[in-house]
Design a protein around this motif. Sequence first.
Motif, PDB file in Angstrom:
ATOM      1  N   ALA A 135      -9.507 -11.307   4.438  1.00  0.00           N
ATOM      2  CA  ALA A 135      -9.614 -12.615   4.322  1.00  0.00           C
ATOM      3  C   ALA A 135     -10.882 -13.283   5.097  1.00  0.00           C
ATOM      4  O   ALA A 135     -11.515 -14.092   4.820  1.00  0.00           O
ATOM      5  CB  ALA A 135      -8.427 -13.392   4.799  1.00  0.00           C
ATOM      6  N   ASP A 136     -11.337 -12.264   6.135  1.00  0.00           N
ATOM      7  CA  ASP A 136     -12.364 -12.827   6.950  1.00  0.00           C
ATOM      8  C   ASP A 136     -13.692 -12.399   6.337  1.00  0.00           C
ATOM      9  O   ASP A 136     -14.124 -11.226   6.144  1.00  0.00           O
ATOM     10  CB  ASP A 136     -12.296 -12.224   8.299  1.00  0.00           C
ATOM     11  CG  ASP A 136     -13.332 -12.302   9.232  1.00  0.00           C
ATOM     12  OD1 ASP A 136     -14.169 -13.108   8.835  1.00  0.00           O
ATOM     13  OD2 ASP A 136     -13.084 -12.229  10.492  1.00  0.00           O
ATOM     14  N   GLN A 137     -14.332 -13.483   5.925  1.00  0.00           N
ATOM     15  CA  GLN A 137     -15.636 -13.315   5.075  1.00  0.00           C
ATOM     16  C   GLN A 137     -16.606 -12.338   5.942  1.00  0.00           C
ATOM     17  O   GLN A 137     -17.470 -11.620   5.407  1.00  0.00           O
ATOM     18  CB  GLN A 137     -16.395 -14.741   4.715  1.00  0.00           C
ATOM     19  CG  GLN A 137     -15.613 -15.341   3.709  1.00  0.00           C
ATOM     20  CD  GLN A 137     -15.440 -14.522   2.305  1.00  0.00           C
ATOM     21  OE1 GLN A 137     -16.391 -13.807   2.084  1.00  0.00           O
ATOM     22  NE2 GLN A 137     -14.181 -14.495   1.634  1.00  0.00           N
ATOM     23  N   ALA A 138     -16.478 -12.696   7.333  1.00  0.00           N
ATOM     24  CA  ALA A 138     -17.471 -11.885   8.118  1.00  0.00           C
ATOM     25  C   ALA A 138     -17.305 -10.662   8.545  1.00  0.00           C
ATOM     26  O   ALA A 138     -18.239  -9.658   8.632  1.00  0.00           O
ATOM     27  CB  ALA A 138     -17.563 -12.652   9.392  1.00  0.00           C
ATOM     28  N   THR A 139     -16.128  -9.827   8.029  1.00  0.00           N
ATOM     29  CA  THR A 139     -15.739  -8.580   8.387  1.00  0.00           C
ATOM     30  C   THR A 139     -16.650  -7.538   7.671  1.00  0.00           C
ATOM     31  O   THR A 139     -17.285  -6.862   8.479  1.00  0.00           O
ATOM     32  CB  THR A 139     -14.433  -8.321   7.620  1.00  0.00           C
ATOM     33  OG1 THR A 139     -13.422  -9.085   8.130  1.00  0.00           O
ATOM     34  CG2 THR A 139     -14.040  -6.818   7.941  1.00  0.00           C
ATOM     35  N   ALA A 140     -17.227  -7.734   6.429  1.00  0.00           N
ATOM     36  CA  ALA A 140     -18.133  -6.619   5.974  1.00  0.00           C
ATOM     37  C   ALA A 140     -19.438  -6.648   6.486  1.00  0.00           C
ATOM     38  O   ALA A 140     -20.022  -5.596   6.974  1.00  0.00           O
ATOM     39  CB  ALA A 140     -18.224  -6.885   4.369  1.00  0.00           C
ATOM     40  N   SER A 141     -19.989  -7.830   6.793  1.00  0.00           N
ATOM     41  CA  SER A 141     -21.149  -7.645   7.518  1.00  0.00           C
ATOM     42  C   SER A 141     -21.444  -7.425   8.801  1.00  0.00           C
ATOM     43  O   SER A 141     -22.182  -7.075   9.530  1.00  0.00           O
ATOM     44  CB  SER A 141     -21.939  -9.104   7.125  1.00  0.00           C
ATOM     45  OG  SER A 141     -21.438 -10.160   7.587  1.00  0.00           O
ATOM     46  N   LEU A 142     -20.240  -8.243   9.686  1.00  0.00           N
ATOM     47  CA  LEU A 142     -20.225  -7.989  11.022  1.00  0.00           C
ATOM     48  C   LEU A 142     -19.727  -6.873  11.554  1.00  0.00           C
ATOM     49  O   LEU A 142     -19.776  -6.197  12.716  1.00  0.00           O
ATOM     50  CB  LEU A 142     -19.847  -9.175  11.485  1.00  0.00           C
ATOM     51  CG  LEU A 142     -20.499 -10.489  11.299  1.00  0.00           C
ATOM     52  CD1 LEU A 142     -19.697 -11.850  11.954  1.00  0.00           C
ATOM     53  CD2 LEU A 142     -22.061 -10.693  11.724  1.00  0.00           C
ATOM     54  N   ARG A 143     -18.629  -6.509  10.892  1.00  0.00           N
ATOM     55  CA  ARG A 143     -17.541  -5.339  11.423  1.00  0.00           C
ATOM     56  C   ARG A 143     -18.277  -4.052  10.852  1.00  0.00           C
ATOM     57  O   ARG A 143     -17.706  -3.698   9.776  1.00  0.00           O
ATOM     58  CB  ARG A 143     -16.323  -5.569  11.150  1.00  0.00           C
ATOM     59  CG  ARG A 143     -15.881  -6.976  12.025  1.00  0.00           C
ATOM     60  CD  ARG A 143     -14.502  -7.023  11.793  1.00  0.00           C
ATOM     61  NE  ARG A 143     -13.785  -8.121  12.915  1.00  0.00           N
ATOM     62  CZ  ARG A 143     -13.253  -9.016  12.861  1.00  0.00           C
ATOM     63  NH1 ARG A 143     -13.118  -9.448  11.365  1.00  0.00           N
ATOM     64  NH2 ARG A 143     -12.793  -9.701  13.478  1.00  0.00           N
ATOM     65  N   PRO A 144     -18.918  -3.264  11.440  1.00  0.00           N
ATOM     66  CA  PRO A 144     -19.341  -1.804  11.001  1.00  0.00           C
ATOM     67  C   PRO A 144     -17.944  -0.998  10.541  1.00  0.00           C
ATOM     68  O   PRO A 144     -17.168  -0.950  11.491  1.00  0.00           O
ATOM     69  CB  PRO A 144     -19.909  -1.139  11.954  1.00  0.00           C
ATOM     70  CG  PRO A 144     -19.923  -1.850  13.271  1.00  0.00           C
ATOM     71  CD  PRO A 144     -19.431  -3.149  12.817  1.00  0.00           C
ATOM     72  N   ARG A 145     -17.995  -0.028   9.578  1.00  0.00           N
ATOM     73  CA  ARG A 145     -16.946   0.813   9.351  1.00  0.00           C
ATOM     74  C   ARG A 145     -17.036   1.684  10.328  1.00  0.00           C
ATOM     75  O   ARG A 145     -17.805   2.086  10.958  1.00  0.00           O
ATOM     76  CB  ARG A 145     -16.990   1.213   7.813  1.00  0.00           C
ATOM     77  CG  ARG A 145     -16.808   0.257   6.768  1.00  0.00           C
ATOM     78  CD  ARG A 145     -15.428  -0.406   6.751  1.00  0.00           C
ATOM     79  NE  ARG A 145     -14.442   0.630   6.577  1.00  0.00           N
ATOM     80  CZ  ARG A 145     -14.136   1.117   5.621  1.00  0.00           C
ATOM     81  NH1 ARG A 145     -14.588   0.726   4.322  1.00  0.00           N
ATOM     82  NH2 ARG A 145     -13.136   2.095   5.346  1.00  0.00           N
ATOM     83  N   LEU A 146     -15.739   2.161  10.767  1.00  0.00           N
ATOM     84  CA  LEU A 146     -15.433   3.321  11.840  1.00  0.00           C
ATOM     85  C   LEU A 146     -15.323   4.659  11.121  1.00  0.00           C
ATOM     86  O   LEU A 146     -15.205   5.644  11.974  1.00  0.00           O
ATOM     87  CB  LEU A 146     -14.527   2.816  12.540  1.00  0.00           C
ATOM     88  CG  LEU A 146     -14.821   1.220  13.345  1.00  0.00           C
ATOM     89  CD1 LEU A 146     -13.516   0.912  13.854  1.00  0.00           C
ATOM     90  CD2 LEU A 146     -15.575   1.361  14.376  1.00  0.00           C
ATOM     91  N   THR A 147     -14.831   4.748  10.036  1.00  0.00           N
ATOM     92  CA  THR A 147     -14.787   5.914   9.420  1.00  0.00           C
ATOM     93  C   THR A 147     -15.256   5.914   8.010  1.00  0.00           C
ATOM     94  O   THR A 147     -15.391   4.879   7.589  1.00  0.00           O
ATOM     95  CB  THR A 147     -13.087   6.389   9.135  1.00  0.00           C
ATOM     96  OG1 THR A 147     -12.573   5.373   8.319  1.00  0.00           O
ATOM     97  CG2 THR A 147     -12.541   6.277  10.631  1.00  0.00           C
ATOM     98  N   ALA A 148     -15.056   7.234   7.255  1.00  0.00           N
ATOM     99  CA  ALA A 148     -15.429   7.150   5.745  1.00  0.00           C
ATOM    100  C   ALA A 148     -14.258   6.960   4.742  1.00  0.00           C
ATOM    101  O   ALA A 148     -14.340   6.913   3.703  1.00  0.00           O
ATOM    102  CB  ALA A 148     -16.168   8.387   5.321  1.00  0.00           C
TER     103      ALA A 148
END
Length: 171
Positions: A112-125
């Motif tokens: 639900a957090d719009q910022a997630t994709a751009s601000l939170r780098p993925r930590l696994t594949a």
Amino acid sequence: MHLYLSGYRGTGKSTVAELLGHQLGVGHVDLDREIERAAGKTVAAIFQEVGEAGFRQLETASLVELAQQTPRVIALGGGAVLAAVNRGIIERTGRCVWLQASEETICRRLAADQATASLRPRLTALPAVEEVRKLLAEREPLYRQVASFIVQTDDQSVPAIVERIVGWWAG
Ligand code: S3P
């Protein structure tokens, strides 16, 4: 004594820290923001340039800095408990509250957090839900290990969470 807040992404650490710091009259700081200030770039940019390992070094350096400053509420990053050196700093310089939430709640809040994709780098594949499941399984023992107090946040409002922590801290 600092009051540290730990927990996975999406458990409300930053929002709770702000209100809690205000209510306790000590102020608050966010470890991720401190890392960004010191590096002059965003967490996402740091991950892109030096990877997670490089980010973890900067994270420990910023934690060392903050731990030496005036006591306040410190919102940790979700992975700050991974390094034994960080856990030692947390245990020596404060008390830590674990903001706990279920895998379902975390996935719902992150989606639900719009910022997630751009601000939170993925930590696994892994796909997003599997990443949360895997990392929660790895990290929960560490969150538990450093926690002096655990607050279940799934169906609690931010003011209710803050009230519980203030009661514990005062008692
Ligand atoms: C991380 C969580 C992030 C940030 C970085 C790594 C993690 O902090 O430190 O992206 O490993 O869980 P938040 O928990 O504040 O999002």
